[in-house]
Design an enzyme around this catalytic site. Structure first.
Site, PDB file in Angstrom:
ATOM      1  N   SER A 268      77.452 122.895  83.255  1.00  0.00           N
ATOM      2  CA  SER A 268      76.795 125.021  83.476  1.00  0.00           C
ATOM      3  C   SER A 268      77.540 125.697  84.647  1.00  0.00           C
ATOM      4  O   SER A 268      77.957 125.308  85.551  1.00  0.00           O
ATOM      5  CB  SER A 268      75.726 124.300  83.316  1.00  0.00           C
TER       6      SER A 268
ATOM      7  N   TYR B 225      68.346 119.479  88.751  1.00  0.00           N
ATOM      8  CA  TYR B 225      69.722 120.361  87.829  1.00  0.00           C
ATOM      9  C   TYR B 225      70.930 119.767  88.108  1.00  0.00           C
ATOM     10  O   TYR B 225      72.180 120.232  88.138  1.00  0.00           O
ATOM     11  CB  TYR B 225      68.864 121.205  86.909  1.00  0.00           C
TER      12      TYR B 225
HETATM   13  N1  NAD Z   1      70.990 125.448  77.010  1.00  0.00           N
HETATM   14  C1  NAD Z   1      70.996 126.303  78.090  1.00  0.00           C
HETATM   15  O1  NAD Z   1      70.490 126.388  78.225  1.00  0.00           O
HETATM   16  C2  NAD Z   1      72.426 125.165  78.285  1.00  0.00           C
HETATM   17  C3  NAD Z   1      73.701 125.797  80.159  1.00  0.00           C
HETATM   18  C4  NAD Z   1      74.664 125.649  80.076  1.00  0.00           C
HETATM   19  C5  NAD Z   1      74.361 124.023  79.865  1.00  0.00           C
HETATM   20  N2  NAD Z   1      74.028 123.861  78.757  1.00  0.00           N
HETATM   21  C6  NAD Z   1      73.833 121.945  78.767  1.00  0.00           C
HETATM   22  O2  NAD Z   1      74.406 122.030  77.131  1.00  0.00           O
HETATM   23  C7  NAD Z   1      74.026 120.200  76.870  1.00  0.00           C
HETATM   24  C8  NAD Z   1      73.106 120.417  75.984  1.00  0.00           C
HETATM   25  O3  NAD Z   1      72.010 121.067  76.263  1.00  0.00           O
HETATM   26  P1  NAD Z   1      71.602 121.906  74.733  1.00  0.00           P
HETATM   27  O4  NAD Z   1      71.982 123.045  75.228  1.00  0.00           O
HETATM   28  O5  NAD Z   1      71.987 121.486  73.468  1.00  0.00           O
HETATM   29  O6  NAD Z   1      70.065 121.076  75.220  1.00  0.00           O
HETATM   30  P2  NAD Z   1      69.329 119.871  74.028  1.00  0.00           P
HETATM   31  O7  NAD Z   1      68.144 119.589  74.542  1.00  0.00           O
HETATM   32  O8  NAD Z   1      69.811 120.637  72.751  1.00  0.00           O
HETATM   33  O9  NAD Z   1      70.821 118.823  73.696  1.00  0.00           O
HETATM   34  C9  NAD Z   1      70.720 117.854  74.601  1.00  0.00           C
HETATM   35  C10 NAD Z   1      70.773 117.037  73.995  1.00  0.00           C
HETATM   36  O10 NAD Z   1      70.784 116.100  74.597  1.00  0.00           O
HETATM   37  C11 NAD Z   1      70.344 114.271  74.253  1.00  0.00           C
HETATM   38  N3  NAD Z   1      69.679 113.532  75.236  1.00  0.00           N
HETATM   39  C12 NAD Z   1      68.906 113.785  76.942  1.00  0.00           C
HETATM   40  N4  NAD Z   1      68.565 112.664  77.641  1.00  0.00           N
HETATM   41  C13 NAD Z   1      69.454 111.949  76.719  1.00  0.00           C
HETATM   42  C14 NAD Z   1      69.593 110.509  76.801  1.00  0.00           C
HETATM   43  N5  NAD Z   1      68.764 109.990  77.893  1.00  0.00           N
HETATM   44  N6  NAD Z   1      70.427 110.262  76.123  1.00  0.00           N
HETATM   45  C15 NAD Z   1      71.147 110.772  75.128  1.00  0.00           C
HETATM   46  N7  NAD Z   1      70.649 111.793  75.109  1.00  0.00           N
HETATM   47  C16 NAD Z   1      70.053 111.748  75.616  1.00  0.00           C
HETATM   48  C17 NAD Z   1      69.152 114.999  73.890  1.00  0.00           C
HETATM   49  O11 NAD Z   1      69.228 114.065  72.287  1.00  0.00           O
HETATM   50  C18 NAD Z   1      69.867 116.415  72.837  1.00  0.00           C
HETATM   51  O12 NAD Z   1      70.482 116.016  71.927  1.00  0.00           O
HETATM   52  C19 NAD Z   1      73.701 119.952  78.116  1.00  0.00           C
HETATM   53  O13 NAD Z   1      74.553 118.561  79.162  1.00  0.00           O
HETATM   54  C20 NAD Z   1      72.996 120.769  79.010  1.00  0.00           C
HETATM   55  O14 NAD Z   1      72.649 121.045  80.219  1.00  0.00           O
HETATM   56  C21 NAD Z   1      72.498 123.649  78.394  1.00  0.00           C
END
Ligand code: NAD
Ligand code: NAG
Ligand code: NAG
Length: 299
Positions: A172, A185
């Site tokens: 991120s 985070y």
């Molecule tokens: N959405 C944002 O603003 C953003 C920004 C930068 C980075 N990210 C990163 O992108 C990645 C995906 O996030 P997203 O935005 O798609 O969110 P999201 O919540 O849609 O997806 C996260 C996924 O991780 C899974 N997950 C969570 N805990 C888990 C566990 N213990 N075991 C297995 N799976 C697990 C969830 O079920 C989900 O499918 C993350 O690593 C997040 O940190 C997100």
């Protein structure tokens, strides 16, 4: 070698690299084919993971989708199959090392060696240092960074043996910038960036040039991961846009993928601007999201 000679070679390398980058501005980068690859994505049930699965499906890759719950997993899988991909799904809790290792064994035995590993699963608990709960800090580190160790240790040996593969870290922008009320985070994402950077150095030192690495660092994405995010200067990214940028970065073996790419400039400014200006700049951005803040009263 003579130190003077080495420095001379270094200077030539610098000039060569800049010239190469200049030429590459005008010719599109070559994209590798991923149709013969086995791609494993953690947290593939929702958001960026799901959108990335769909992008890989368009390239006819074999997909191994991991999600924490069975609920709805066939939906993503069916969509990927319609696009022409072979899909396998597994329910895995990435907080649990044993579960990661045992499922990885199943994957290796029944499907084959994973050649592209996308460590995407992530969690966030928005709260300041005094409000975030102990188990939330623990869970954040388990999923956002420790799981990367366990999955990569399971699948890297085959990649190294064949000198072919790709390890993708979904980090991120918060892995490069300290954001208030995201302390758990941010520290876990700094760790994920460190994991990627050190792994890249290791593979290079070991001469495993066929095993590539990429790290994705977006700003806010509209997946519902962070609740009600808003900023004055930065866009809230669309999930599909981010997945497409990620695919493009993977296919061209890009090491660090910032979305938007202006984050890179911002980080550079962060290094050179005076403290006072940085504080003003942060204020100007008005980064907001739902969070828990300690009121300072004694409990
Ligand atoms: N959405 C944002 O603003 C953003 C920004 C930068 C980075 N990210 C990163 O992108 C990645 C995906 O996030 P997203 O935005 O798609 O969110 P999201 O919540 O849609 O997806 C996260 C996924 O991780 C899974 N997950 C969570 N805990 C888990 C566990 N213990 N075991 C297995 N799976 C697990 C969830 O079920 C989900 O499918 C993350 O690593 C997040 O940190 C997100
Ligand atoms: C993945 O797990 C999450 C969290 O339980 C759930 O919301 C989502 O629907 C699941 N998706 C798939 C495709 O399994
Ligand atoms: C995943 O594992 C963690 C830690 O062992 C646990 O607290 C959590 O409830 C588990 N989640 C699910 C959906 O099983």
């Amino acid at each position: 070698m003579n130190l003077f000679l080495e420095i001379l070679i270094l200077l030539i390398t610098i000039i060569y690299s800049y010239l190469e980058a200049l030429v590459k501005l005008f010719i599109p980068a070559k994209r590798k084919s991923v149709s013969a690859e086995i791609v494993l994505i953690t947290g593939a049930g929702h958001g960026i993971g799901r959108a990335t699965a769909i992008e890989f499906a368009k390239h006819q890759s074999t997909l191994v989708l991991w999600n924490i719950s069975k609920h709805g997993v066939e939906e993503t899988a069916d969509e990927c199959r319609r696009l022409g991909a072979t899909v396998h799904t597994f329910v895995v809790n990435c907080s649990k090392r044993d579960e990661i290792y045992s499922t990885a064994e199943k994957v290796k035995k029944n499907i084959g060696d994973v050649t592209i590993l996308v460590n995407n699963a992530g969690v966030i608990f928005c709260a300041d240092l005094l409000s975030i709960q102990d188990h939330q800090v623990q869970n954040t580190f388990e999923v956002n960074v420790l799981a990367h160790f366990w999955t990569t240790r399971a699948f890297l040996p085959a990649m190294m043996r064949n000198n072919h593969g790709h390890v993708v870290t979904i980090a991120s922008s918060a892995g490069h910038i300290g954001v208030e009320y995201m302390i758990g985070y941010c520290s876990s994402k700094y760790a994920a960036v460190g994991f990627h950077t050190a792994l890249t150095a290791e593979l290079s030192a070991l001469g495993k040039y066929g095993v590539k690495t990429s790290c994705l660092c977006p700003v806010f994405v509209n997946t519902g991961f962070v609740k009600n995010p808003s900023t004055r200067l930065l866009p809230i990214l669309k999930t599909k846009t981010v997945a497409q940028k990620l695919l493009d970065g993977i296919l061209t073996n890009k090491k660090m993928i910032f979305v938007p790419s202006s984050v890179r400039l911002f980080l550079f400014l962060n290094f050179i601007l005076p403290e006072r200006v940085l504080v003003a700049l942060n204020k100007l951005q008005e980064i907001k999201f739902d969070t828990v803040i300690h009121d300072g009263k004694e409990e």
